[in-house]
Design a protein around this motif. Structure first.
Motif, short mmCIF file in Angstrom:
data_model
loop_
_atom_site.label_atom_id
_atom_site.label_comp_id
_atom_site.label_asym_id
_atom_site.label_seq_id
_atom_site.Cartn_x
_atom_site.Cartn_y
_atom_site.Cartn_z
N ALA A 230 6.47 9.35 23.36
CA ALA A 230 6.34 10.81 23.41
C ALA A 230 5.25 11.23 24.39
N PHE A 231 5.55 12.22 25.18
CA PHE A 231 4.54 12.94 25.94
C PHE A 231 3.73 13.77 24.95
N VAL B 280 -2.75 20.38 38.31
CA VAL B 280 -2.57 19.71 37.03
C VAL B 280 -1.15 19.14 36.99
N ILE B 281 -1.07 17.82 36.81
CA ILE B 281 0.22 17.14 36.84
C ILE B 281 0.53 16.59 35.46
N ALA B 282 1.72 16.88 34.96
CA ALA B 282 2.18 16.30 33.70
C ALA B 282 2.86 14.96 34.00
N ARG B 283 2.33 13.90 33.43
CA ARG B 283 2.98 12.58 33.50
C ARG B 283 3.79 12.45 32.22
N VAL B 284 5.09 12.72 32.32
CA VAL B 284 5.93 12.84 31.14
C VAL B 284 6.50 11.45 30.82
N ASN B 285 5.77 10.75 30.00
CA ASN B 285 6.07 9.36 29.66
C ASN B 285 7.00 9.22 28.47
N GLY B 286 7.30 10.33 27.81
CA GLY B 286 8.16 10.30 26.63
C GLY B 286 8.65 11.70 26.32
N HIS B 287 9.24 11.86 25.16
CA HIS B 287 9.85 13.14 24.79
C HIS B 287 8.80 14.26 24.78
N ALA B 288 9.22 15.44 25.22
CA ALA B 288 8.36 16.63 25.21
C ALA B 288 9.07 17.71 24.40
N MET B 289 8.55 17.97 23.21
CA MET B 289 9.21 18.88 22.29
C MET B 289 8.29 20.03 21.89
N ALA B 290 8.90 21.18 21.61
CA ALA B 290 8.20 22.34 21.06
C ALA B 290 6.93 22.64 21.87
N GLY B 291 5.75 22.65 21.21
CA GLY B 291 4.52 22.94 21.93
C GLY B 291 4.22 21.95 23.03
N GLY B 292 4.70 20.71 22.88
CA GLY B 292 4.54 19.72 23.94
C GLY B 292 5.35 20.08 25.16
N ALA C 158 9.82 10.10 33.34
CA ALA C 158 10.73 8.95 33.23
C ALA C 158 12.13 9.48 32.93
N ASP C 159 13.14 8.81 33.45
CA ASP C 159 14.49 9.36 33.37
C ASP C 159 15.16 9.21 32.01
N ASP C 160 14.46 8.62 31.04
CA ASP C 160 15.05 8.48 29.70
C ASP C 160 14.41 9.40 28.66
N ILE C 161 13.57 10.32 29.10
CA ILE C 161 12.92 11.23 28.14
C ILE C 161 13.87 12.36 27.77
N ARG C 162 13.52 13.09 26.71
CA ARG C 162 14.28 14.27 26.31
C ARG C 162 13.31 15.42 26.08
N ILE C 163 13.81 16.63 26.24
CA ILE C 163 13.00 17.83 26.06
C ILE C 163 13.69 18.76 25.08
N GLY C 164 12.93 19.71 24.54
CA GLY C 164 13.56 20.68 23.66
C GLY C 164 12.56 21.61 23.00
N THR C 165 13.06 22.76 22.61
CA THR C 165 12.29 23.69 21.79
C THR C 165 12.99 23.72 20.44
N THR C 166 12.49 22.91 19.54
CA THR C 166 13.18 22.65 18.27
C THR C 166 12.76 23.58 17.14
#
Length: 260
Positions: free
Chosen positions: A60-61, A101-113, A126-134
C-alpha cells in the motif's frame, strides 16, 4: 515501537515514508502532522530540492484513514475548538510547498491515501497498484479530498468513483492523466531516480516561482492569468538564477544555480 513516519535525507531529496505497513500505511493525526512537519522542514532548510512521499513495503501507498476499532480516523474525528482540520493543514502545506513533491506509488492508494496522491505535483506508480475512493461503502463521501481530486481527474470518472466506491487499475489512472509514469514494479525506483535527476539539476528559483505561478493561474480566469503572467516576467528575469542561466547558455557551459 517503530516510528509511524520516517523522514530521511537522501542527497538533495527529502523522503517521507509512511511506516505503518501492518495497517497498510493508514493515516491518523500523528502521521498527518509528521508528514506536514517533514514538508515544512524540507522547505525551510534550504538544501532540499525535491520531496518524495511513499509508503513502507509493497502492498500500500496509503489506505486512507485508519478505521480500526478504537482508532479515531482523521476523516471523522473533528475538534470543534480548532478552526481547521489537520488534514486541511497538510493539504494547504502541499499547495504552498515551493519544492516539487513526487508520490512514489508503491502500492494501493485508497480514500484519503488517494487524495494524498492527487495533492502531490507528480506521481510514479508500479503497474500493479489499484486506486479508489471507497468511502461510499461505509456511508460517507470523500469530502476532504474532493477539491484535489477535481483538479486532476476527469469529472465524470471522478463522479463514478465517488458514487460506486469501486477500485480502478493503475493503467486506468495513467490513461486519465493522474500518473506521470507507470512502470513495472521492478523499475519503480530507477524511474524515480531518473525523474529526480531531471529535477535536482534545475534552478530552485525557477521551480519555486513556477510552482507559485502554476497554482495561482490555475485558479484564475484567462484575462486575470495573462495580467499575472505579464507582471511576473520581470520578477522572474531579475533573479540570480535567471541571470546565471542566460550567461551559461551564452557561454556554452553548465549553469551554477544558487537558488536566489
Amino acid at each position: 515501537m517503530s516510528e509511524q513516519v520516517l523522514i530521511e535525507r537522501r542527497g538533495a531529496v527529502q523522503w517521507i515514508i509512511i511506516n505503518r505497513e501492518e495497517r497498510r500505511n493508514a493515516l491518523n493525526e500523528d502521521v498527518v502532522r509528521t508528514i506536514d512537519r517533514g514538508i515544512k522542514e524540507a522547505v525551510e532548510g534550504g538544501e532540499v530540492k525535491a520531496i518524495v512521499i511513499t509508503g513502507a513495503g509493497d502492498k500500500a501507498f496509503c489506505a486512507g484513514a485508519d478505521l480500526a476499532k478504537g482508532t479515531k480516523g482523521f476523516a471523522f474525528a473533528v475538534d470543534f475548538s480548532r478552526p481547521k482540520h489537520y488534514i486541511v493543514d497538510l493539504f494547504k502545506r502541499l499547495q504552498e510547498c515551493t519544492l516539487p513533491v513526487i508520490a512514489r506509488v508503491n502500492g494501493h492508494a485508497m480514500a484519503g491515501g488517494f487524495g494524498l496522491l492527487c495533492a502531490c505535483d507528480m506521481a510514479i506508480a508500479a503497474d500493479d497498484i489499484r486506486i479508489g475512493t471507497t468511502e461510499s461503502k461505509i456511508g460517507v463521501t470523500p469530502m476532504m479530498i474532493l477539491p484535489y481530486m477535481l483538479r486532476v481527474l476527469p469529472p465524470r470518472k471522478l463522479q463514478e468513483m465517488c458514487i460506486t466506491g469501486e477500485q480502478f487499475s493503475a493503467r486506468e489512472a495513467y490513461d486519465w492523466g493522474l500518473l506521470n509514469y507507470l512502470v513495472p514494479r521492478a523499475e519503480l525506483d530507477s524511474k524515480l531516480d531518473w525523474l529526480l535527476a531531471r529535477i535536482t539539476d534545475k534552478s530552485p528559483t525557477a521551480i519555486r516561482l513556477g510552482k507559485q505561478a502554476f497554482n495561482a493561474t490555475r485558479d484564475m480566469g484567462l484575462r486575470e492569468a495573462l495580467e499575472y503572467a505579464q507582471a511576473m516576467v520581470p520578477v522572474m528575469s531579475s533573479t540570480n538564477d535567471a541571470k546565471e542561466g542566460m550567461a551559461a547558455f551564452q557561454e556554452k557551459r553548465a549553469p551554477n544555480f544558487t537558488g536566489t
